[in-house]
Write a protein that holds these residues in place. Structure first.
Motif, PDB file in Angstrom:
ATOM      1  N   VAL A 130      -0.631   6.483  -7.131  1.00 54.20           N
ATOM      2  CA  VAL A 130      -2.067   6.726  -7.080  1.00 54.20           C
ATOM      3  C   VAL A 130      -2.283   8.213  -6.858  1.00 54.20           C
ATOM      4  O   VAL A 130      -3.088   8.778  -7.617  1.00 54.20           O
ATOM      5  CB  VAL A 130      -3.026   5.775  -6.251  1.00 54.20           C
ATOM      6  CG1 VAL A 130      -4.373   6.466  -6.182  1.00 54.20           C
ATOM      7  CG2 VAL A 130      -2.849   4.772  -6.335  1.00 54.20           C
ATOM      8  N   PHE A 131      -1.560   8.715  -6.082  1.00 52.67           N
ATOM      9  CA  PHE A 131      -1.818  10.164  -5.573  1.00 52.67           C
ATOM     10  C   PHE A 131      -1.307  11.070  -6.619  1.00 52.67           C
ATOM     11  O   PHE A 131      -1.487  12.210  -6.978  1.00 52.67           O
ATOM     12  CB  PHE A 131      -1.027  10.382  -4.158  1.00 52.67           C
ATOM     13  CG  PHE A 131      -1.662  11.619  -3.542  1.00 52.67           C
ATOM     14  CD1 PHE A 131      -2.871  11.604  -2.772  1.00 52.67           C
ATOM     15  CD2 PHE A 131      -0.963  12.996  -4.064  1.00 52.67           C
ATOM     16  CE1 PHE A 131      -3.242  13.054  -2.210  1.00 52.67           C
ATOM     17  CE2 PHE A 131      -1.767  14.361  -3.354  1.00 52.67           C
ATOM     18  CZ  PHE A 131      -2.525  14.127  -2.509  1.00 52.67           C
ATOM     19  N   SER A 132       0.082  10.508  -7.327  1.00 53.66           N
ATOM     20  CA  SER A 132       0.816  11.404  -8.309  1.00 53.66           C
ATOM     21  C   SER A 132      -0.419  11.375  -9.598  1.00 53.66           C
ATOM     22  O   SER A 132      -0.252  12.534 -10.275  1.00 53.66           O
ATOM     23  CB  SER A 132       1.820  10.569  -8.887  1.00 53.66           C
ATOM     24  OG  SER A 132       2.876  10.592  -7.633  1.00 53.66           O
ATOM     25  N   SER A 133      -1.219  10.400  -9.982  1.00 53.72           N
ATOM     26  CA  SER A 133      -2.142  10.407 -10.898  1.00 53.72           C
ATOM     27  C   SER A 133      -3.195  11.503 -10.582  1.00 53.72           C
ATOM     28  O   SER A 133      -3.593  12.368 -11.442  1.00 53.72           O
ATOM     29  CB  SER A 133      -2.923   9.083 -11.037  1.00 53.72           C
ATOM     30  OG  SER A 133      -2.155   7.966 -11.258  1.00 53.72           O
ATOM     31  N   LYS A 162       0.723  -1.181  -0.003  1.00 53.92           N
ATOM     32  CA  LYS A 162       0.207  -0.088  -0.126  1.00 53.92           C
ATOM     33  C   LYS A 162       0.816   1.098   0.204  1.00 53.92           C
ATOM     34  O   LYS A 162       0.581   2.310  -0.570  1.00 53.92           O
ATOM     35  CB  LYS A 162      -0.948  -0.192   1.229  1.00 53.92           C
ATOM     36  CG  LYS A 162      -2.177  -0.930   1.035  1.00 53.92           C
ATOM     37  CD  LYS A 162      -3.061  -0.712   2.428  1.00 53.92           C
ATOM     38  CE  LYS A 162      -4.007  -1.978   2.247  1.00 53.92           C
ATOM     39  NZ  LYS A 162      -4.909  -1.761   3.661  1.00 53.92           N
ATOM     40  N   THR A 163       1.717   1.205   0.737  1.00 53.23           N
ATOM     41  CA  THR A 163       2.904   2.387   0.828  1.00 53.23           C
ATOM     42  C   THR A 163       3.489   2.710  -0.663  1.00 53.23           C
ATOM     43  O   THR A 163       3.631   3.743  -0.877  1.00 53.23           O
ATOM     44  CB  THR A 163       3.810   2.273   1.761  1.00 53.23           C
ATOM     45  OG1 THR A 163       3.317   1.687   3.092  1.00 53.23           O
ATOM     46  CG2 THR A 163       4.691   3.207   2.338  1.00 53.23           C
ATOM     47  N   THR A 166       1.882  19.333  -9.453  1.00 51.63           N
ATOM     48  CA  THR A 166       3.441  19.240  -9.500  1.00 51.63           C
ATOM     49  C   THR A 166       4.028  19.654  -8.193  1.00 51.63           C
ATOM     50  O   THR A 166       4.661  18.620  -7.646  1.00 51.63           O
ATOM     51  CB  THR A 166       4.045  19.818 -10.704  1.00 51.63           C
ATOM     52  OG1 THR A 166       3.496  19.703 -11.973  1.00 51.63           O
ATOM     53  CG2 THR A 166       5.480  19.701 -10.954  1.00 51.63           C
ATOM     54  N   ILE A 167       3.531  20.541  -7.749  1.00 55.91           N
ATOM     55  CA  ILE A 167       4.198  21.383  -6.473  1.00 55.91           C
ATOM     56  C   ILE A 167       3.497  20.300  -5.332  1.00 55.91           C
ATOM     57  O   ILE A 167       4.561  20.069  -4.319  1.00 55.91           O
ATOM     58  CB  ILE A 167       3.900  22.818  -6.250  1.00 55.91           C
ATOM     59  CG1 ILE A 167       4.430  23.644  -7.355  1.00 55.91           C
ATOM     60  CG2 ILE A 167       4.401  23.163  -5.058  1.00 55.91           C
ATOM     61  CD1 ILE A 167       4.130  24.959  -7.551  1.00 55.91           C
ATOM     62  N   LEU A 168       2.309  19.930  -5.234  1.00 53.05           N
ATOM     63  CA  LEU A 168       1.958  19.091  -4.170  1.00 53.05           C
ATOM     64  C   LEU A 168       2.460  17.775  -4.315  1.00 53.05           C
ATOM     65  O   LEU A 168       3.109  17.054  -3.228  1.00 53.05           O
ATOM     66  CB  LEU A 168       0.380  18.910  -4.564  1.00 53.05           C
ATOM     67  CG  LEU A 168      -0.405  18.062  -3.427  1.00 53.05           C
ATOM     68  CD1 LEU A 168      -0.207  18.609  -2.157  1.00 53.05           C
ATOM     69  CD2 LEU A 168      -1.896  17.890  -4.004  1.00 53.05           C
ATOM     70  N   GLY A 169       2.821  17.245  -5.639  1.00 54.75           N
ATOM     71  CA  GLY A 169       3.501  15.910  -5.538  1.00 54.75           C
ATOM     72  C   GLY A 169       4.761  16.051  -5.208  1.00 54.75           C
ATOM     73  O   GLY A 169       5.366  15.097  -4.518  1.00 54.75           O
ATOM     74  N   ALA A 170       5.438  16.957  -5.603  1.00 55.73           N
ATOM     75  CA  ALA A 170       6.862  17.214  -5.115  1.00 55.73           C
ATOM     76  C   ALA A 170       7.090  17.410  -3.690  1.00 55.73           C
ATOM     77  O   ALA A 170       7.926  16.609  -3.107  1.00 55.73           O
ATOM     78  CB  ALA A 170       7.346  18.204  -5.950  1.00 55.73           C
ATOM     79  N   VAL A 171       6.195  18.116  -3.167  1.00 51.70           N
ATOM     80  CA  VAL A 171       6.404  18.252  -1.637  1.00 51.70           C
ATOM     81  C   VAL A 171       6.267  16.970  -0.800  1.00 51.70           C
ATOM     82  O   VAL A 171       6.742  16.492  -0.038  1.00 51.70           O
ATOM     83  CB  VAL A 171       5.402  19.288  -1.132  1.00 51.70           C
ATOM     84  CG1 VAL A 171       5.272  19.594   0.356  1.00 51.70           C
ATOM     85  CG2 VAL A 171       5.903  20.759  -1.593  1.00 51.70           C
ATOM     86  N   LEU A 172       5.061  16.222  -1.172  1.00 54.37           N
ATOM     87  CA  LEU A 172       4.714  14.898  -0.507  1.00 54.37           C
ATOM     88  C   LEU A 172       5.823  13.742  -0.982  1.00 54.37           C
ATOM     89  O   LEU A 172       5.989  13.008  -0.058  1.00 54.37           O
ATOM     90  CB  LEU A 172       3.538  14.326  -1.007  1.00 54.37           C
ATOM     91  CG  LEU A 172       2.163  15.279  -0.550  1.00 54.37           C
ATOM     92  CD1 LEU A 172       1.052  14.810  -1.028  1.00 54.37           C
ATOM     93  CD2 LEU A 172       2.117  15.214   0.952  1.00 54.37           C
ATOM     94  N   PHE A 173       6.335  13.822  -2.327  1.00 57.44           N
ATOM     95  CA  PHE A 173       6.904  12.654  -2.696  1.00 57.44           C
ATOM     96  C   PHE A 173       8.535  12.793  -2.991  1.00 57.44           C
ATOM     97  O   PHE A 173       9.111  11.958  -3.478  1.00 57.44           O
ATOM     98  CB  PHE A 173       6.104  11.690  -3.656  1.00 57.44           C
ATOM     99  CG  PHE A 173       4.677  11.504  -3.156  1.00 57.44           C
ATOM    100  CD1 PHE A 173       4.605  10.780  -2.193  1.00 57.44           C
ATOM    101  CD2 PHE A 173       3.710  11.885  -3.975  1.00 57.44           C
ATOM    102  CE1 PHE A 173       3.167  10.438  -1.693  1.00 57.44           C
ATOM    103  CE2 PHE A 173       2.379  11.732  -3.574  1.00 57.44           C
ATOM    104  CZ  PHE A 173       1.988  10.967  -2.545  1.00 57.44           C
TER     105      PHE A 173
END
Length: 198
Positions: A9-12, A2-3, A40-47
């Motif tokens: 999934v969230f990147s999609s 899941k991790t 893009t910014i959201l995904g970059a911050v999280l991942f």
């Protein structure tokens, strides 16, 4: 499992955010704003930078295939935004101050990369909200690069700072269940701390 699946999934979802907001802005030809890098910014911050760059790159390629092929060459801009934000967010907690400074940085970097593409590939006209300002500056005697750069940096100052600050706010109020699954240790520890407080 899941991790490992969650970032994909969230990147999609982040790509979908970019596509929807970017298409709305392009369709309405809203000047000085783009909103195609919020995801893009959201995904970059999280991942981190890898996912951030991939989200940015894929956004422009998909949007180019679906709506406007002119977006494809600008994929390198969105890629750079994701990589830069990802590295900053891994090193510094993404507070509002960090977001503001990051927004300022990418506000300069994005037009420095995007302006040569706009000029060399499209002659400065890309069908966006900045075209009117570009034409006015060109008619007023500015050189083509300057006429293409000024609207872009002006728009990016508004757009990128707003997007970065919005992401800092979103991450701050995301449920701990989401934040704790981030692969960025600085973000996932916030989720753990939030969960502990409850």
């Amino acid at each position: 499992m899941k991790t490992q699946t969650f970032p994909l999934v969230f990147s999609s979802i982040c790509i979908a955010i970019n596509l929807v907001l970017g298409t709305i802005v392009q369709t309405l030809k809203i000047p000085l704003i783009f909103l195609d890098t919020l995801g893009t910014i959201l995904g970059a911050v999280l991942f981190g930078p890898f996912f951030g760059g991939a989200i940015g790159l894929l956004t422009n390629i998909i949007q180019g295939m679906l709506t406007n092929p002119k977006n494809i060459p600008f994929a390198i801009v969105n890629l750079a935004v994701g990589v830069i934000v990802g590295y900053i967010a891994k090193r510094y907690t993404f507070t509002w101050l960090t977001a503001l400074l990051t927004g300022l940085l990418i506000s300069v970097v994005a037009p420095l990369i995007g302006t040569p593409i706009a000029v060399w590939v499209y002659g400065g006209l890309t069908g966006g909200g900045t075209d009117l300002l570009f034409i006015w500056l060109l008619k007023s005697g500015q050189k083509i690069f300057t006429a293409a750069f000024i609207p872009r940096i002006t728009g990016n100052l508004v757009d990128k700072i707003a997007c970065a600050l919005l992401v800092a706010s979103l991450v701050r109020y995301f449920p701990a269940s989401i934040v704790s699954k981030a692969t960025n240790p600085l973000i996932s520890s916030q989720g753990t701390n939030n969960a502990a407080r409850k």
